[in-house]
Motif scaffolding. Structure first.
Motif, PDB file in Angstrom:
ATOM      1  N   GLN A 240     -35.733  -9.442 -78.990  1.00 16.53           N
ATOM      2  CA  GLN A 240     -36.876 -10.256 -79.385  1.00 16.53           C
ATOM      3  C   GLN A 240     -36.843 -11.546 -78.586  1.00 16.53           C
ATOM      4  OE1 GLN A 240     -36.669 -11.177 -83.560  1.00 16.53           O
ATOM      5  NE2 GLN A 240     -34.941 -12.559 -83.347  1.00 16.53           N
ATOM      6  N   VAL A 241     -37.988 -12.239 -78.535  1.00 15.30           N
ATOM      7  CA  VAL A 241     -38.115 -13.436 -77.716  1.00 15.30           C
ATOM      8  C   VAL A 241     -38.641 -14.574 -78.577  1.00 15.30           C
ATOM      9  CG1 VAL A 241     -39.259 -14.465 -75.715  1.00 15.30           C
ATOM     10  CG2 VAL A 241     -38.575 -12.045 -75.657  1.00 15.30           C
ATOM     11  N   GLU A 242     -38.019 -15.730 -78.484  1.00 18.51           N
ATOM     12  CA  GLU A 242     -38.542 -16.927 -79.138  1.00 18.51           C
ATOM     13  C   GLU A 242     -39.758 -17.412 -78.360  1.00 18.51           C
ATOM     14  OE1 GLU A 242     -37.501 -18.435 -81.851  1.00 18.51           O
ATOM     15  OE2 GLU A 242     -35.608 -17.372 -82.243  1.00 18.51           O
ATOM     16  N   LEU A 243     -40.819 -17.754 -79.069  1.00 16.51           N
ATOM     17  CA  LEU A 243     -42.021 -18.210 -78.385  1.00 16.51           C
ATOM     18  C   LEU A 243     -41.732 -19.425 -77.513  1.00 16.51           C
ATOM     19  CD1 LEU A 243     -45.056 -17.827 -77.991  1.00 16.51           C
ATOM     20  CD2 LEU A 243     -45.451 -19.205 -80.046  1.00 16.51           C
ATOM     21  N   GLY A 244     -40.876 -20.326 -78.002  1.00 18.09           N
ATOM     22  CA  GLY A 244     -40.548 -21.521 -77.240  1.00 18.09           C
ATOM     23  C   GLY A 244     -39.846 -21.230 -75.919  1.00 18.09           C
ATOM     24  N   GLN A 245     -39.200 -20.050 -75.795  1.00 17.82           N
ATOM     25  CA  GLN A 245     -38.548 -19.690 -74.540  1.00 17.82           C
ATOM     26  C   GLN A 245     -39.555 -19.416 -73.428  1.00 17.82           C
ATOM     27  OE1 GLN A 245     -36.143 -16.448 -76.481  1.00 17.82           O
ATOM     28  NE2 GLN A 245     -34.435 -17.412 -75.379  1.00 17.82           N
ATOM     29  N   LEU A 246     -40.831 -19.284 -73.784  1.00 17.59           N
ATOM     30  CA  LEU A 246     -41.882 -18.978 -72.810  1.00 17.59           C
ATOM     31  C   LEU A 246     -42.769 -20.187 -72.543  1.00 17.59           C
ATOM     32  CD1 LEU A 246     -42.812 -15.526 -74.385  1.00 17.59           C
ATOM     33  CD2 LEU A 246     -41.442 -15.899 -72.323  1.00 17.59           C
ATOM     34  N   ALA A 247     -42.269 -21.379 -72.853  1.00 14.26           N
ATOM     35  CA  ALA A 247     -43.092 -22.588 -72.759  1.00 14.26           C
ATOM     36  C   ALA A 247     -43.571 -22.873 -71.348  1.00 14.26           C
ATOM     37  CB  ALA A 247     -42.303 -23.792 -73.293  1.00 14.26           C
ATOM     38  N   GLU A 248     -42.825 -22.469 -70.341  1.00 12.46           N
ATOM     39  CA  GLU A 248     -43.199 -22.760 -68.956  1.00 12.46           C
ATOM     40  C   GLU A 248     -44.019 -21.651 -68.306  1.00 12.46           C
ATOM     41  OE1 GLU A 248     -42.568 -25.752 -67.813  1.00 12.46           O
ATOM     42  OE2 GLU A 248     -41.614 -26.174 -69.742  1.00 12.46           O
TER      43      GLU A 248
ATOM     44  N   ALA B 174     -49.709 -21.668 -82.806  1.00 14.26           N
ATOM     45  CA  ALA B 174     -48.336 -21.157 -82.808  1.00 14.26           C
ATOM     46  C   ALA B 174     -47.512 -21.813 -81.711  1.00 14.26           C
ATOM     47  CB  ALA B 174     -48.346 -19.635 -82.644  1.00 14.26           C
ATOM     48  N   CYS B 175     -48.125 -21.998 -80.536  1.00 11.21           N
ATOM     49  CA  CYS B 175     -47.422 -22.668 -79.444  1.00 11.21           C
ATOM     50  C   CYS B 175     -47.098 -24.117 -79.819  1.00 11.21           C
ATOM     51  CB  CYS B 175     -48.268 -22.632 -78.170  1.00 11.21           C
ATOM     52  SG  CYS B 175     -48.478 -20.971 -77.471  1.00 11.21           S
ATOM     53  N   ALA B 176     -48.060 -24.784 -80.450  1.00  8.12           N
ATOM     54  CA  ALA B 176     -47.838 -26.177 -80.860  1.00  8.12           C
ATOM     55  C   ALA B 176     -46.677 -26.269 -81.846  1.00  8.12           C
ATOM     56  CB  ALA B 176     -49.117 -26.742 -81.473  1.00  8.12           C
ATOM     57  N   ARG B 177     -46.595 -25.311 -82.768  1.00  9.17           N
ATOM     58  CA  ARG B 177     -45.482 -25.320 -83.718  1.00  9.17           C
ATOM     59  C   ARG B 177     -44.142 -25.118 -83.010  1.00  9.17           C
ATOM     60  NH1 ARG B 177     -49.242 -22.282 -86.780  1.00  9.17           N
ATOM     61  NH2 ARG B 177     -48.247 -20.304 -86.183  1.00  9.17           N
TER      62      ARG B 177
ATOM     63  N   GLY C 172     -43.595 -26.355 -80.081  1.00  7.33           N
ATOM     64  CA  GLY C 172     -43.349 -27.551 -79.284  1.00  7.33           C
ATOM     65  C   GLY C 172     -43.914 -27.564 -77.880  1.00  7.33           C
ATOM     66  N   PHE C 173     -44.912 -26.730 -77.591  1.00  9.29           N
ATOM     67  CA  PHE C 173     -45.479 -26.751 -76.239  1.00  9.29           C
ATOM     68  C   PHE C 173     -46.949 -26.364 -76.250  1.00  9.29           C
ATOM     69  CE2 PHE C 173     -44.411 -22.315 -76.762  1.00  9.29           C
ATOM     70  CZ  PHE C 173     -45.341 -21.612 -76.005  1.00  9.29           C
ATOM     71  N   THR C 174     -47.604 -26.638 -75.145  1.00  8.43           N
ATOM     72  CA  THR C 174     -48.980 -26.215 -74.899  1.00  8.43           C
ATOM     73  C   THR C 174     -48.955 -25.246 -73.728  1.00  8.43           C
ATOM     74  OG1 THR C 174     -49.880 -28.343 -75.634  1.00  8.43           O
ATOM     75  CG2 THR C 174     -51.300 -26.974 -74.240  1.00  8.43           C
ATOM     76  N   PRO C 175     -49.611 -24.091 -73.825  1.00  8.46           N
ATOM     77  CA  PRO C 175     -49.572 -23.125 -72.723  1.00  8.46           C
ATOM     78  C   PRO C 175     -50.015 -23.748 -71.400  1.00  8.46           C
ATOM     79  CG  PRO C 175     -50.594 -22.157 -74.661  1.00  8.46           C
ATOM     80  CD  PRO C 175     -50.417 -23.615 -74.967  1.00  8.46           C
ATOM     81  N   VAL C 176     -49.287 -23.432 -70.329  1.00 10.99           N
ATOM     82  CA  VAL C 176     -49.629 -23.948 -69.003  1.00 10.99           C
ATOM     83  C   VAL C 176     -51.041 -23.525 -68.628  1.00 10.99           C
ATOM     84  CG1 VAL C 176     -49.029 -23.867 -66.550  1.00 10.99           C
ATOM     85  CG2 VAL C 176     -47.217 -23.939 -68.300  1.00 10.99           C
ATOM     86  N   ARG C 177     -51.336 -22.247 -68.779  1.00 12.20           N
ATOM     87  CA  ARG C 177     -52.677 -21.708 -68.542  1.00 12.20           C
ATOM     88  C   ARG C 177     -52.761 -20.338 -69.207  1.00 12.20           C
ATOM     89  NH1 ARG C 177     -50.114 -21.737 -63.841  1.00 12.20           N
ATOM     90  NH2 ARG C 177     -51.179 -23.635 -63.188  1.00 12.20           N
ATOM     91  N   VAL C 178     -53.975 -19.909 -69.490  1.00 10.01           N
ATOM     92  CA  VAL C 178     -54.207 -18.600 -70.085  1.00 10.01           C
ATOM     93  C   VAL C 178     -55.279 -17.889 -69.257  1.00 10.01           C
ATOM     94  CG1 VAL C 178     -54.941 -17.308 -72.118  1.00 10.01           C
ATOM     95  CG2 VAL C 178     -53.634 -19.423 -72.401  1.00 10.01           C
ATOM     96  N   TYR C 179     -54.923 -16.745 -68.681  1.00  7.63           N
ATOM     97  CA  TYR C 179     -55.886 -15.927 -67.955  1.00  7.63           C
ATOM     98  C   TYR C 179     -56.522 -14.955 -68.946  1.00  7.63           C
ATOM     99  CZ  TYR C 179     -53.281 -17.531 -63.839  1.00  7.63           C
ATOM    100  OH  TYR C 179     -52.662 -18.294 -62.875  1.00  7.63           O
ATOM    101  N   GLU C 180     -57.793 -15.127 -69.219  1.00 11.78           N
ATOM    102  CA  GLU C 180     -58.501 -14.237 -70.146  1.00 11.78           C
ATOM    103  C   GLU C 180     -59.257 -13.201 -69.332  1.00 11.78           C
ATOM    104  OE1 GLU C 180     -60.321 -15.545 -74.175  1.00 11.78           O
ATOM    105  OE2 GLU C 180     -62.007 -15.445 -72.760  1.00 11.78           O
ATOM    106  N   THR C 181     -58.845 -11.943 -69.447  1.00 14.56           N
ATOM    107  CA  THR C 181     -59.436 -10.914 -68.592  1.00 14.56           C
ATOM    108  C   THR C 181     -59.281  -9.551 -69.254  1.00 14.56           C
ATOM    109  OG1 THR C 181     -59.389 -10.018 -66.330  1.00 14.56           O
ATOM    110  CG2 THR C 181     -57.267 -10.627 -67.304  1.00 14.56           C
ATOM    111  N   ASP C 182     -59.680  -8.497 -68.547  1.00 15.10           N
ATOM    112  CA  ASP C 182     -59.622  -7.155 -69.115  1.00 15.10           C
ATOM    113  C   ASP C 182     -58.176  -6.653 -69.163  1.00 15.10           C
ATOM    114  OD1 ASP C 182     -59.217  -5.160 -66.563  1.00 15.10           O
ATOM    115  OD2 ASP C 182     -60.375  -6.948 -66.034  1.00 15.10           O
ATOM    116  N   THR C 183     -57.963  -5.552 -69.905  1.00 12.48           N
ATOM    117  CA  THR C 183     -56.607  -5.054 -70.147  1.00 12.48           C
ATOM    118  C   THR C 183     -55.884  -4.698 -68.853  1.00 12.48           C
ATOM    119  OG1 THR C 183     -57.301  -4.192 -72.299  1.00 12.48           O
ATOM    120  CG2 THR C 183     -55.247  -3.336 -71.389  1.00 12.48           C
ATOM    121  N   ALA C 184     -56.575  -3.999 -67.938  1.00 11.87           N
ATOM    122  CA  ALA C 184     -55.936  -3.593 -66.687  1.00 11.87           C
ATOM    123  C   ALA C 184     -55.486  -4.803 -65.880  1.00 11.87           C
ATOM    124  CB  ALA C 184     -56.897  -2.734 -65.864  1.00 11.87           C
ATOM    125  N   SER C 185     -56.294  -5.857 -65.863  1.00  8.79           N
ATOM    126  CA  SER C 185     -55.922  -7.063 -65.124  1.00  8.79           C
ATOM    127  C   SER C 185     -54.763  -7.783 -65.806  1.00  8.79           C
ATOM    128  CB  SER C 185     -57.137  -7.998 -65.008  1.00  8.79           C
ATOM    129  OG  SER C 185     -58.158  -7.404 -64.238  1.00  8.79           O
TER     130      SER C 185
END
Length: 329
Positions: free
Chosen positions: A187-195, A214-217, A219-232
Motif C-alpha cells: 500500500q502507498v501513503e498518499l503523502g508519499q506521492l506529494a511530488e 484528501a491531499c490537503a489532509r 499536507g500537500f497540493t497536487p503539482v498538476r492533474v492531467y484530466e483525460t481519457d482512460t487510455a491516455s
C-alpha cells in the motif's frame, strides 16, 4: 382568450425575474411585447396580477393565487409530458436493455451478463463522462438504466426522480508504473506521492474536490492533474509522466500496477438507477443482481484488490439482501 400553459409560464417568469425587463430578456421577447401579452392574460383572469414600482413588479393577491396554482399545474404538465415521451420511447412491445454508463469495467461486465442471460434480446449502451447526463437520459426515457458512480457520501444525480441502488463500494487505488520506486509496496501513503503529477478521467461530480481535500489532509497540493481519457491516463503512467487515480477494480494492464492508498482516503460508490414509472422497473431486481455479480467478477480479476478486500470486509459488492442507506427514490 383561453388560458394556456404558456401563459402560466410567462407569469412564473415575471415573478421569478422581479421585473418585466428581466423577464423579457429571459423569455427572448421585447419588453413591450411582454407587457402587451401580460395585459391580455390579466384581462382573461379578471384583474391585475402584478403591481409595478421603481424596483420592479410584485404579485397582487390575484397574482399570488395564480402563481400558487401554477406551482401545481406546471410541474404536473411537465411530468405528464416526460412520462408520455418515456413510455413512447421505452415501450414498443420489443424486449430490450438500454444501458447508460460512465467509464469503467462494470458497464462491459453488465452488458456481457445480460446478453448471456437473455439471448436474442437487444442490449445497447450510451456512454458519457457526465453522471448528470446519463441520469437525464433515464428521466427522458432514452435509456432504461444508468450505471454511474458517486464519490464518498455524495447523492446520485436526479435523486428525486430516479430509484437508485448501491452496487458496490470501492476504495480508490493509485496506478504506478512498474519501475516506480513505490511499485513493490503493498500500500502507498498518499503523502508519499506529494511530488508527483497525477492523471485522472473527467467527470461532473465532486471527486476532484474530494481528491484535493484528501491531499490537503496529507499536507500537500497536487503539482498538476492531467484530466483525460482512460487510455491516455494509462499511457502517462506507463511512461512515468504521472501517477493515476483508478477504481480498485481496474483490470491488470501491462507496464503498471495498482496499489491501495493507506487508510482508503477516497471511496467510490457504484450505483444503478432507473425510473420507477418506466417498464424497466419490472426487471430492475434482476439487472441489479447482474450488476453486483459483474462487480464481483471485476474485483476477482485484480490480485491487489482481492488481497485488500480480504482485510477490509466493509468494501466490495453489496450483498443481495442488503438495503443500504443510499437506496433512494
Amino acid at each position: 382568450m383561453d388560458l394556456e400553459l404558456r401563459h402560466l409560464k410567462t407569469i412564473r417568469a415575471i415573478a421569478d425575474a422581479g421585473s418585466l425587463t428581466r423577464a423579457a430578456m429571459a423569455l427572448g421577447l421585447a419588453q413591450p411585447a411582454l407587457s402587451t401579452q401580460l395585459k391580455r392574460i390579466e384581462r382573461t383572469l379578471g384583474g391585475p396580477l402584478f403591481t409595478r414600482g421603481r424596483h420592479g413588479v410584485r404579485p397582487t393577491a390575484l397574482g399570488e393565487l395564480v402563481l400558487d396554482r401554477a406551482g401545481v399545474l406546471l410541474p404536473a404538465a411537465r411530468e405528464l409530458q416526460e412520462e408520455a415521451v418515456r413510455f413512447a420511447r421505452a415501450w414498443d412491445g420489443m424486449p430490450r436493455f438500454r444501458l447508460g454508463g460512465t467509464h469503467g469495467p462494470l458497464l462491459g461486465g453488465l452488458v456481457d451478463r445480460l446478453a448471456a442471460s437473455h439471448p436474442g434480446v437487444a442490449v445497447t449502451t450510451r456512454t458519457s463522462w457526465s453522471e448528470r447526463e446519463i441520469a437525464a437520459l433515464v428521466v427522458e426515457g432514452r435509456v432504461d438504466f444508468a450505471l454511474v458512480g458517486a464519490c464518498g457520501e455524495s447523492p446520485p444525480p436526479a435523486a428525486d426522480r430516479l430509484v437508485w441502488r448501491e452496487i458496490a463500494v470501492d476504495p480508490v487505488f493509485v496506478m504506478l508504473g512498474r519501475d516506480h520506486p513505490l511499485a513493490d509496496r503493498n500500500q502507498v501513503e498518499l503523502g508519499q506521492l506529494a511530488e508527483e503529477s497525477w492523471t485522472d478521467v473527467p467527470g461532473d461530480g465532486c471527486f476532484a474536490d474530494c481528491f484535493a481535500a484528501a491531499c490537503a489532509r496529507s499536507g500537500f497540493t497536487p503539482v498538476r492533474v492531467y484530466e483525460t481519457d482512460t487510455a491516455s491516463c494509462v499511457h502517462l503512467v506507463q511512461v512515468g509522466r504521472a501517477v493515476g487515480l483508478c477504481r480498485a477494480t481496474f483490470p491488470p494492464t501491462p507496464g503498471l500496477v495498482t496499489r491501495p492508498l493507506a487508510g482508503a482516503p477516497l471511496r467510490w460508490r457504484h450505483l444503478i438507477g432507473w425510473h420507477p414509472g418506466a417498464p424497466a422497473a419490472g426487471v430492475a431486481t434482476s439487472v441489479v443482481g447482474h450488476a453486483r455479480a459483474a462487480h464481483t467478477e471485476a474485483a476477482a480479476r485484480s490480485t491487489s484488490y482481492t488481497r485488500w478486500l480480504a482485510e477490509h470486509p466493509g468494501f466490495g459488492a453489496v450483498p443481495p439482501t442488503a438495503i443500504g442507506c443510499h437506496d433512494s427514490v
